[in-house]
Structures are given as structure tokens and as C-alpha cells.
Design a protein around this motif. Sequence first.
Motif, mmCIF file in Angstrom:
data_model
loop_
_atom_site.group_PDB
_atom_site.id
_atom_site.type_symbol
_atom_site.label_atom_id
_atom_site.label_comp_id
_atom_site.label_asym_id
_atom_site.label_seq_id
_atom_site.Cartn_x
_atom_site.Cartn_y
_atom_site.Cartn_z
ATOM 1 N N PHE A 62 -44.883 3.411 -61.371
ATOM 2 C CA PHE A 62 -45.298 4.513 -62.016
ATOM 3 C C PHE A 62 -45.332 5.929 -61.275
ATOM 4 N N MET A 63 -45.112 5.976 -60.027
ATOM 5 C CA MET A 63 -44.866 7.391 -59.474
ATOM 6 C C MET A 63 -43.613 7.827 -59.961
ATOM 7 N N GLN A 64 -42.329 7.021 -60.044
ATOM 8 C CA GLN A 64 -41.163 7.265 -60.448
ATOM 9 C C GLN A 64 -41.088 7.616 -61.902
ATOM 10 N N ARG A 65 -41.842 7.181 -62.969
ATOM 11 C CA ARG A 65 -42.013 7.446 -64.222
ATOM 12 C C ARG A 65 -42.718 8.833 -64.227
ATOM 13 N N THR A 66 -43.839 9.036 -63.482
ATOM 14 C CA THR A 66 -44.386 10.330 -63.487
ATOM 15 C C THR A 66 -43.705 11.498 -63.502
ATOM 16 N N TYR A 67 -42.639 11.611 -62.200
ATOM 17 C CA TYR A 67 -41.751 12.755 -61.807
ATOM 18 C C TYR A 67 -40.633 12.469 -62.871
ATOM 19 N N GLN A 68 -40.264 11.612 -63.445
ATOM 20 C CA GLN A 68 -39.019 11.546 -64.162
ATOM 21 C C GLN A 68 -39.441 12.184 -65.547
ATOM 22 N N ASP A 69 -40.620 12.038 -66.040
ATOM 23 C CA ASP A 69 -41.295 12.704 -67.034
ATOM 24 C C ASP A 69 -41.131 14.279 -67.025
ATOM 25 N N LEU A 70 -41.712 14.678 -66.066
ATOM 26 C CA LEU A 70 -41.500 15.989 -65.482
ATOM 27 C C LEU A 70 -40.010 16.716 -65.347
ATOM 28 N N PHE A 71 -39.303 15.771 -64.397
ATOM 29 C CA PHE A 71 -38.151 16.504 -64.004
ATOM 30 C C PHE A 71 -36.890 15.185 -64.333
ATOM 31 N N PRO A 72 -36.583 15.021 -65.604
ATOM 32 C CA PRO A 72 -35.609 13.949 -66.156
ATOM 33 C C PRO A 72 -34.289 14.029 -65.252
ATOM 34 N N ASN A 73 -33.574 14.865 -64.668
ATOM 35 C CA ASN A 73 -32.352 14.828 -64.102
ATOM 36 C C ASN A 73 -32.697 14.663 -62.676
ATOM 37 N N GLU A 74 -33.667 14.295 -62.013
ATOM 38 C CA GLU A 74 -33.689 14.113 -60.674
ATOM 39 C C GLU A 74 -33.563 12.625 -60.327
ATOM 40 N N ASP A 75 -33.241 12.507 -58.992
ATOM 41 C CA ASP A 75 -33.329 11.107 -58.430
ATOM 42 C C ASP A 75 -34.679 10.988 -57.665
ATOM 43 N N PHE A 76 -35.482 10.135 -57.903
ATOM 44 C CA PHE A 76 -36.831 9.939 -57.234
ATOM 45 C C PHE A 76 -36.894 8.661 -56.248
ATOM 46 N N SER A 77 -35.725 8.166 -55.807
ATOM 47 C CA SER A 77 -35.648 7.153 -54.651
ATOM 48 C C SER A 77 -36.451 7.275 -53.520
ATOM 49 N N HIS A 78 -36.617 8.589 -53.103
ATOM 50 C CA HIS A 78 -37.187 8.937 -51.965
ATOM 51 C C HIS A 78 -38.869 8.440 -51.904
ATOM 52 N N LEU A 79 -39.301 8.432 -53.501
ATOM 53 C CA LEU A 79 -40.684 8.091 -53.681
ATOM 54 C C LEU A 79 -41.074 6.666 -52.757
ATOM 55 N N GLU A 80 -40.174 5.886 -52.669
ATOM 56 C CA GLU A 80 -40.567 4.575 -51.909
ATOM 57 C C GLU A 80 -40.981 4.922 -50.286
ATOM 58 N N GLN A 81 -40.495 6.046 -49.883
ATOM 59 C CA GLN A 81 -40.919 6.237 -48.443
ATOM 60 C C GLN A 81 -42.272 6.831 -48.643
ATOM 61 N N THR A 82 -42.674 7.466 -49.427
ATOM 62 C CA THR A 82 -44.106 8.088 -49.882
ATOM 63 C C THR A 82 -44.996 6.864 -49.886
ATOM 64 N N VAL A 83 -44.588 6.204 -50.642
ATOM 65 C CA VAL A 83 -45.632 4.979 -50.842
ATOM 66 C C VAL A 83 -45.698 4.135 -49.687
ATOM 67 N N LYS A 84 -44.479 3.844 -48.871
ATOM 68 C CA LYS A 84 -44.515 3.185 -47.730
ATOM 69 C C LYS A 84 -45.596 3.875 -46.722
ATOM 70 N N GLN A 85 -45.503 5.219 -46.809
ATOM 71 C CA GLN A 85 -46.057 5.842 -45.571
ATOM 72 C C GLN A 85 -47.669 5.975 -45.830
ATOM 73 N N TYR A 86 -47.989 6.192 -47.071
ATOM 74 C CA TYR A 86 -49.163 6.657 -47.440
ATOM 75 C C TYR A 86 -50.294 5.469 -48.016
ATOM 76 N N PHE A 87 -49.627 4.546 -48.710
ATOM 77 C CA PHE A 87 -50.263 3.602 -49.569
ATOM 78 C C PHE A 87 -51.088 2.365 -48.626
ATOM 79 N N SER A 88 -52.159 2.316 -48.582
ATOM 80 C CA SER A 88 -52.947 1.497 -47.702
ATOM 81 C C SER A 88 -54.017 0.907 -48.403
ATOM 82 N N SER A 89 -54.893 0.230 -47.699
ATOM 83 C CA SER A 89 -56.180 -0.096 -48.103
ATOM 84 C C SER A 89 -57.305 1.114 -48.018
ATOM 85 N N ASP A 90 -56.776 2.257 -47.462
ATOM 86 C CA ASP A 90 -57.624 3.196 -47.083
ATOM 87 C C ASP A 90 -57.393 4.382 -48.271
ATOM 88 N N THR A 91 -56.366 4.242 -49.015
ATOM 89 C CA THR A 91 -56.026 5.094 -50.250
ATOM 90 C C THR A 91 -56.120 4.237 -51.491
#
Length: 170
Positions: A16-45
Motif C-alpha cells: 500500500f505504501m509503494q502504491r501510494t507514492y507511485q500514484d504521486l510520483f510514477p517514475n520513482e523507485d520506492f524500494s527504500h520504503l521497506e526500510q521505513t516499514v521495518k524501522q517504524y511498524f510495530s504493535s505501538d503504531t
Amino acid sequence: MIRRGSTLDRALLLKFMQRTYQDLFPNEDFSHLEQTVKQYFSSDTPLWWVEEEGEQGSRGAGEQGNNKKFLSSTPHPHPCIACLWVGNAIDQVQGNRHAHIFILYVVPEHRRRGIGTALMRYVENWAIQRGDRQIGLQVFQSNKPALNLYNQLGYQTQSLWMVKFLSAEK
């Protein structure tokens, strides 16, 4: 139908995150979002999903058939059509913890049906119940539909996030 997500939904959140950003910026690579999810996604978020019910939702999990417009999560029988992921922030003026919306995304085919508004009302009630006195979010200036939604719901600009792009060349 809104359901609470869990840390088992990591892969679907990333889609969903990749699709969100691809909708706004279709020519960009968003593989870095995996690190964002890894770092911030938890039972507290907390993460919430809106699932499609009815004919399309009756397919088994992961079965997209010829209709790939819905994203589905393996453990759940209904395809997800929207998500809301919330983190925590600290108000730098008063020092209070508050909810911060990381992502609100509605699949394009389901937009302008009140789903985004319903999710925002849902998170506002959730935040009030846990004692928050404000909700923060970041939105791109070019995302006019999102800006319109947030303005209609009473959100106001409190500060501007400014950037200066630096050249790596010397």
C-alpha cells in the motif's frame, strides 16, 4: 468493514505504501520504503484496513482472479481497499504525545465514497479515547485531493516542512 491490522500485515502495508507514492510520483523507485516499514511498524503504531465486502470480497484470500485492482492479505478473506497507519509524535511546543498519520490510502476505484473521511473520523475517535489532544500528518502540496479532504475535516497548517536538495558533486 474496518479491521485492526497486526504486525503480520507488514508485506501488505508495504504494498500500500509503494502504491501510494507511485500514484504521486510514477517514475520513482520506492524500494527504500521497506526500510521505513521495518524501522517504524510495530504493535505501538496501529494499522487499520478497510476490506471490501460482497461479491468481490467473497473470493479466497490472495485470489485476485482477473481483477487485480484490490490488494489482499493472506490471513484475511476480503481484499483490502484502504489503509490507515498511525504512529506517535511529540508536540515540540508543549511536549505532548499525539497521533501522527503515516499513511492514508484508498484504492483509486473506491475514492470519493467517504472511505477516507470515515477512516479519519475513526482515528480521531481513537486518538481522543487514548487522550491525545491533536493529530498530525504530512501531505504533499501537489496532492490536491488529500489537501481538500484534510481542509474539509478541519485540519490546519501549523508548520511547513521545507527541504533544500543538495548536490553530491563538489
